[in-house]
Design a protein around this motif. Structure first.
Motif, PDB file in Angstrom:
ATOM      1  N   ILE A 264       0.858  -1.183   0.000  1.00 54.70           N
ATOM      2  CA  ILE A 264       0.000   0.000   0.000  1.00 54.70           C
ATOM      3  C   ILE A 264       0.890   1.227   0.000  1.00 54.70           C
ATOM      4  N   LYS A 265       0.481   2.271  -0.682  1.00 52.12           N
ATOM      5  CA  LYS A 265       1.249   3.510  -0.671  1.00 52.12           C
ATOM      6  C   LYS A 265       1.175   4.126   0.724  1.00 52.12           C
ATOM      7  N   LEU A 266       2.277   4.700   1.143  1.00 51.39           N
ATOM      8  CA  LEU A 266       2.357   5.255   2.484  1.00 51.39           C
ATOM      9  C   LEU A 266       1.282   6.321   2.700  1.00 51.39           C
ATOM     10  N   GLY A 295       3.058  -4.657   5.724  1.00 50.63           N
ATOM     11  CA  GLY A 295       3.214  -5.050   7.113  1.00 50.63           C
ATOM     12  C   GLY A 295       1.911  -4.959   7.882  1.00 50.63           C
ATOM     13  N   ARG A 296       2.047  -5.119   9.182  1.00 58.42           N
ATOM     14  CA  ARG A 296       0.899  -5.076  10.101  1.00 58.42           C
ATOM     15  C   ARG A 296       1.041  -3.830  10.968  1.00 58.42           C
ATOM     16  N   PHE A 305       1.846   4.644  15.858  1.00 56.60           N
ATOM     17  CA  PHE A 305       1.880   4.414  14.412  1.00 56.60           C
ATOM     18  C   PHE A 305       2.836   5.392  13.732  1.00 56.60           C
ATOM     19  N   ALA A 306       2.761   6.666  14.083  1.00 60.93           N
ATOM     20  CA  ALA A 306       3.645   7.670  13.481  1.00 60.93           C
ATOM     21  C   ALA A 306       5.101   7.363  13.776  1.00 60.93           C
ATOM     22  N   GLU A 307       5.383   6.939  14.995  1.00 63.43           N
ATOM     23  CA  GLU A 307       6.770   6.601  15.356  1.00 63.43           C
ATOM     24  C   GLU A 307       7.275   5.416  14.550  1.00 63.43           C
ATOM     25  N   ILE A 311      10.447   5.317  11.844  1.00 62.62           N
ATOM     26  CA  ILE A 311      11.576   4.395  11.939  1.00 62.62           C
ATOM     27  C   ILE A 311      11.750   3.627  10.638  1.00 62.62           C
ATOM     28  N   LEU A 312      10.642   3.142  10.060  1.00 62.18           N
ATOM     29  CA  LEU A 312      10.720   2.347   8.834  1.00 62.18           C
ATOM     30  C   LEU A 312      11.314   3.129   7.670  1.00 62.18           C
ATOM     31  N   PHE A 313      10.995   4.426   7.588  1.00 65.70           N
ATOM     32  CA  PHE A 313      11.425   5.215   6.434  1.00 65.70           C
ATOM     33  C   PHE A 313      12.487   6.250   6.775  1.00 65.70           C
ATOM     34  N   GLY A 314      13.013   6.197   7.981  1.00 60.35           N
ATOM     35  CA  GLY A 314      14.061   7.148   8.351  1.00 60.35           C
ATOM     36  C   GLY A 314      13.575   8.592   8.356  1.00 60.35           C
ATOM     37  N   LEU A 315      12.352   8.811   8.865  1.00 66.58           N
ATOM     38  CA  LEU A 315      11.761  10.138   8.854  1.00 66.58           C
ATOM     39  C   LEU A 315      11.851  10.789  10.232  1.00 66.58           C
TER      40      LEU A 315
END
Length: 329
Positions: A264-266, A295-296, A305-307, A311-315
């Motif tokens: 799914i698109k972010l 993912g889940r 969720f935001a955190e 982490i997943l995208f280095g944001l």
């Protein structure tokens, strides 16, 4: 008598809720909690006695030649609603007042899952997921910002999804449950079915268990069977068609606020999470929003969720008064 009682509800409303519950199937389980509430103050006991008097008055009203069941049906036809003048006739008016349109939890109802005996209509607020038990034994779980109208009568079980999403665990009955959404409807009996009504008017029905039928227009007899593990969509043009990738819309754990995606698109994932958010999440760069993710995700828990996305995208996560902003470092 409107002084606040348990959980800041007026004492008389809490008394009415107890009156209904102590005449229900869980009375013995709740006996200790009820006795403790009753003995907590003279005001509680007075409120409960007042509620009992009102119930007795309703019982007399039932047999009245002017206001009783037979006379009412002769004037208006069979009554539709949550209860008929049957075994629970004396609790009819009290249940609507005591439980409330949103099914708010009163004493004796578990927390967390927010299960409640529902009153018409059923409704949830933004960020809320709640399960209601219907009078026929079925259960309706409403997603965030959703509404389900219910009308039961002798020989008919009917609900209407006004907005949002619902999971219906349909109890077996003599007649199937009719579930209206948009211009169409689904029917199911002894089954578990999800329906989602988008703001665009598109309806997606997916079946988890049992069997069901769906029609795109309630005025047209043409129906299509819905099998377990599959999904059908219709509207706003009222064309009924199978969903090509049912796994994408059949989310088994959305009732707990979880979502699983293979791809799914972010930006779309954040949009789903924002349905639950008091403070929305904003992705500052369009290129980041276009990235694919799988993912889940616990999308109903906005901060966590935001955190995780960060982490997943280095944001970087920047909390402002208007929103939670996600941006490149």
């Amino acid at each position: 008598m409107t002084k606040a009682g348990d959980d800041d509800y007026p004492v008389d409303e809490v008394a009415r809720a107890w009156l209904v519950k102590m005449r229900g199937e869980d009375a013995e389980v709740l006996r200790g909690e009820f006795d403790a509430w009753l003995q907590a103050s003279a005001e509680h006991r007075e409120a409960y006695r007042h509620a009992e008097k009102r119930m007795a008055a309703l019982a007399i009203l039932k047999t009245s030649q002017r206001h009783g069941t037979t006379h009412a049906e002769a004037r208006r036809g069979p009554m539709r609603g949550w209860f008929t003048w049957g075994a629970v006739a004396t609790a009819f008016a009290l249940l609507i007042i005591a439980i409330g349109a949103a099914g708010a939890p009163f004493p004796g109802q578990p927390g967390g899952g927010a299960t409640a005996f529902a009153a018409e209509p059923l409704e949830t607020q933004r960020g809320e997921i709640r399960t209601f038990r219907l009078v026929d034994g079925s259960r309706a779980t409403l997603d965030t910002d959703s509404r389900l109208d219910v009308a039961f009568s002798h020989g008919e079980r009917s609900v209407r999804l006004v907005r949002g999403r619902v999971r219906l665990s349909v109890a077996p009955g003599d007649v199937p449950l009719r579930i209206e959404a948009g211009r169409g409807e689904a029917t199911a009996n002894d089954a578990e079915i999800d329906l989602r009504l988008a703001a665009s008017g598109r309806v997606v029905a997916s079946l988890r268990r049992g069997a069901a039928e769906v029609r795109a227009d309630a005025d047209v007899d043409q129906t299509m069977p819905l099998k377990a593990g599959s999904a059908l969509a219709y509207g706003p043009g009222n064309r009924l068609e199978p969903v090509a990738a049912p796994a994408a819309v059949i989310q088994p754990d959305w009732t707990e606020g979880w979502a699983d995606y293979r791809s799914i698109k972010l930006g779309a994932l954040v949009a789903e999470a924002n349905r639950y958010a008091a403070v929305p999440i904003v992705i500052d760069e369009s290129a980041t929003a276009a990235r694919e993710v799988s993912g889940r995700f616990h999308i109903s828990q906005t901060d966590a969720f935001a955190e995780r996305i960060a982490i997943l995208f280095g944001l970087a996560v920047e909390r402002r008064s208007d929103a939670i902003h996600l941006r490149r470092r």
